[in-house]
Design a protein around this motif. Structure first.
Motif, PDB file in Angstrom:
ATOM      1  N   CYS A 184      -2.177   4.002 -15.303  1.00 49.61           N
ATOM      2  CA  CYS A 184      -3.114   3.003 -15.810  1.00 49.61           C
ATOM      3  C   CYS A 184      -4.449   3.690 -16.079  1.00 49.61           C
ATOM      4  O   CYS A 184      -5.202   3.972 -15.146  1.00 49.61           O
ATOM      5  CB  CYS A 184      -3.275   1.870 -14.791  1.00 49.61           C
TER       6      CYS A 184
ATOM      7  N   HIS B 176       0.820  -1.212   0.000  1.00 49.61           N
ATOM      8  CA  HIS B 176       0.000   0.000   0.000  1.00 49.61           C
ATOM      9  C   HIS B 176       0.855   1.264   0.000  1.00 49.61           C
ATOM     10  O   HIS B 176       0.464   2.282  -0.573  1.00 49.61           O
ATOM     11  CB  HIS B 176      -0.918  -0.007   1.230  1.00 49.61           C
TER      12      HIS B 176
ATOM     13  N   CYS C 142       3.275   6.511  -5.330  1.00 49.94           N
ATOM     14  CA  CYS C 142       3.043   6.850  -6.745  1.00 49.94           C
ATOM     15  C   CYS C 142       2.020   7.969  -6.887  1.00 49.94           C
ATOM     16  O   CYS C 142       2.193   8.881  -7.701  1.00 49.94           O
ATOM     17  CB  CYS C 142       2.590   5.604  -7.505  1.00 49.94           C
ATOM     18  N   LYS C 143       0.947   7.894  -6.105  1.00 46.97           N
ATOM     19  CA  LYS C 143      -0.077   8.926  -6.209  1.00 46.97           C
ATOM     20  C   LYS C 143       0.426  10.273  -5.675  1.00 46.97           C
ATOM     21  O   LYS C 143      -0.020  11.330  -6.131  1.00 46.97           O
ATOM     22  CB  LYS C 143      -1.334   8.485  -5.459  1.00 46.97           C
TER      23      LYS C 143
ATOM     24  N   VAL D  14       1.508   2.400  -3.485  1.00 46.32           N
ATOM     25  CA  VAL D  14       0.376   3.092  -4.100  1.00 46.32           C
ATOM     26  C   VAL D  14       0.347   4.552  -3.671  1.00 46.32           C
ATOM     27  O   VAL D  14       0.172   5.463  -4.493  1.00 46.32           O
ATOM     28  CB  VAL D  14      -0.947   2.392  -3.728  1.00 46.32           C
TER      29      VAL D  14
ATOM     30  N   CYS E  43       6.719   3.541 -11.121  1.00 45.21           N
ATOM     31  CA  CYS E  43       5.308   3.924 -11.215  1.00 45.21           C
ATOM     32  C   CYS E  43       4.913   4.031 -12.674  1.00 45.21           C
ATOM     33  O   CYS E  43       5.765   4.252 -13.551  1.00 45.21           O
ATOM     34  CB  CYS E  43       5.057   5.270 -10.527  1.00 45.21           C
TER      35      CYS E  43
ATOM     36  N   SER F 297      -2.346   6.938 -11.450  1.00 44.38           N
ATOM     37  CA  SER F 297      -1.002   6.499 -11.081  1.00 44.38           C
ATOM     38  C   SER F 297      -1.047   5.291 -10.143  1.00 44.38           C
ATOM     39  O   SER F 297      -1.886   5.229  -9.238  1.00 44.38           O
ATOM     40  CB  SER F 297      -0.245   7.652 -10.411  1.00 44.38           C
ATOM     41  N   ARG F 298      -0.119   4.354 -10.366  1.00 36.75           N
ATOM     42  CA  ARG F 298      -0.034   3.163  -9.521  1.00 36.75           C
ATOM     43  C   ARG F 298       1.335   2.517  -9.698  1.00 36.75           C
ATOM     44  O   ARG F 298       2.045   2.810 -10.674  1.00 36.75           O
ATOM     45  CB  ARG F 298      -1.127   2.169  -9.878  1.00 36.75           C
TER      46      ARG F 298
END
Length: 341
Positions: free
Chosen positions: A170, A85, A91-92, A88, A167, A157-158
């Motif tokens: 998607c 997590h 990246c965000k 995630v 990253c 982003s992911r």
């Protein structure tokens, strides 16, 4: 089949030598950008340049935006993405860099509009100057536009499943990819460039016409004209109005000071540097949006294009040092002048 998992695209591998060169470039440019923009902020605060006129306040804000953008890039784009997590979130969180990078773009656009109104419509600019305190909320307009444009990146982003520690975006479908990419290209490149080109072209034409008329006016000087010029210069010095225009409301005429001409030239150079640095990245992204024919997220050209864009965040202080007289004198006063006992 989703866009981010398109197996028809070959994953671009970057050699260790190229990766090392890119890493050195990233660290070097961002550190230079942090130091250079920090120097601008120190000079503006020490010499109170930002208080002389609203446009100088926008320049002061530009240095802050570029400083935060450089810091966020240094933190968020130079380390491997953690697992789970946390990856995630990491990246965000990169959207923070694009928020300030886009804000830097819109702030340059705002400055061009500000100078356009001051030069092409001086009476309107003079009337607006009487309620400058009410203009301070306008300093946040750039961030509102920027947030509206780049917020979508935090959604797409992911972490990259094909390249751990990286990253990627998607989009989920081709339609979403085209709409997202097209809007970013339009709002961060086409519209800003068009506005700045229009504004500075009109500024140039207006100043050129004034220069020609001023040459004719000087051929037949009179004592009244000399007195008016002296009075205007004294007023400029006493009020410390920086680059604000001097307007004779009785004759509806406008006088452009050397400081204003110098500032306009400085910002034209900054806009030109911005154009050169941002174009490779957004054009490459737009080509990817249209064809989806290469691995955009891991392509070496994208890495180089981002570095080119980051260079614009570090370039403005050097443009000021080269051309902006107000900053040059403030820099000497801040770092070199010694009080005489």
């Amino acid at each position: 089949m989703t866009t981010c998992d398109n197996l028809n695209i070959t994953v671009e591998e970057i050699s260790d030598e190229v990766e090392l060169a890119l890493s050195i470039s990233r660290y070097t440019l961002t550190i230079i950008g942090v130091i250079a923009n920090l120097v601008v902020i120190i000079v503006f605060i020490n010499c109170k340049i930002y208080r002389k006129c609203f446009t100088y306040t926008l320049i002061f804000q530009q240095a802050f935006i570029d400083l935060i953008a450089c810091c966020s890039y240094l933190i968020l784009f130079n380390y491997n993405v953690p697992d789970g997590h946390a990856g995630v979130v990491y990246c965000k969180s990169r959207t923070l860099f694009w928020l300030f990078a886009s804000g830097s773009t819109f702030n340059l656009v705002y400055i061009s509009i500000e100078r356009y109104i001051a030069v092409v419509h001086p009476m309107r600019y003079w009337a607006r100057g009487e309620w400058k305190n009410k203009m301070l909320p306008q300093l946040f307009v750039q961030f509102v536009f920027s947030a509206l444009v780049v917020f979508q990146l935090s959604i797409f982003s992911r972490p990259d499943d094909l390249s751990p520690g990286k990253c990627r975006y998607c989009h989920g479908s081709e339609t979403v990819r085209v709409i997202s990419g097209g809007s970013i290209f339009l709002l961060n490149w086409v519209i800003p460039i068009s506005i700045m080109m229009f504004c500075y072209r009109r500024v140039y034409v207006t100043m050129l016409k004034h220069s020609k008329s001023k040459t004719k006016w000087r051929k037949t000087p009179s004592s009244d004209q000399t007195d008016a010029t002296t009075e205007d210069t004294a007023t400029d010095t006493e009020q410390g109005t920086g680059i604000d225009l001097k307007i004779d409301r009785t004759s509806n005429s406008t006088r452009y000071s050397k400081a204003q001409v110098n500032f306009v030239i400085t910002m034209v150079i900054s806009a030109f540097v911005f154009l050169l640095s941002i174009t490779p990245l957004l054009v490459l992204y737009f080509v990817y949006v249209l064809c989806d024919c290469f691995d955009y997220d891991r392509h070496p050209l994208r890495q180089a294009a981002i570095i080119c864009f980051v260079s614009s965040l570090a370039a403005n202080p050097f443009v000021y040092a080269f051309k902006f007289n107000e900053f040059k004198s403030g820099f000497r006063k801040t770092f070199f002048r010694r009080d005489k006992k």
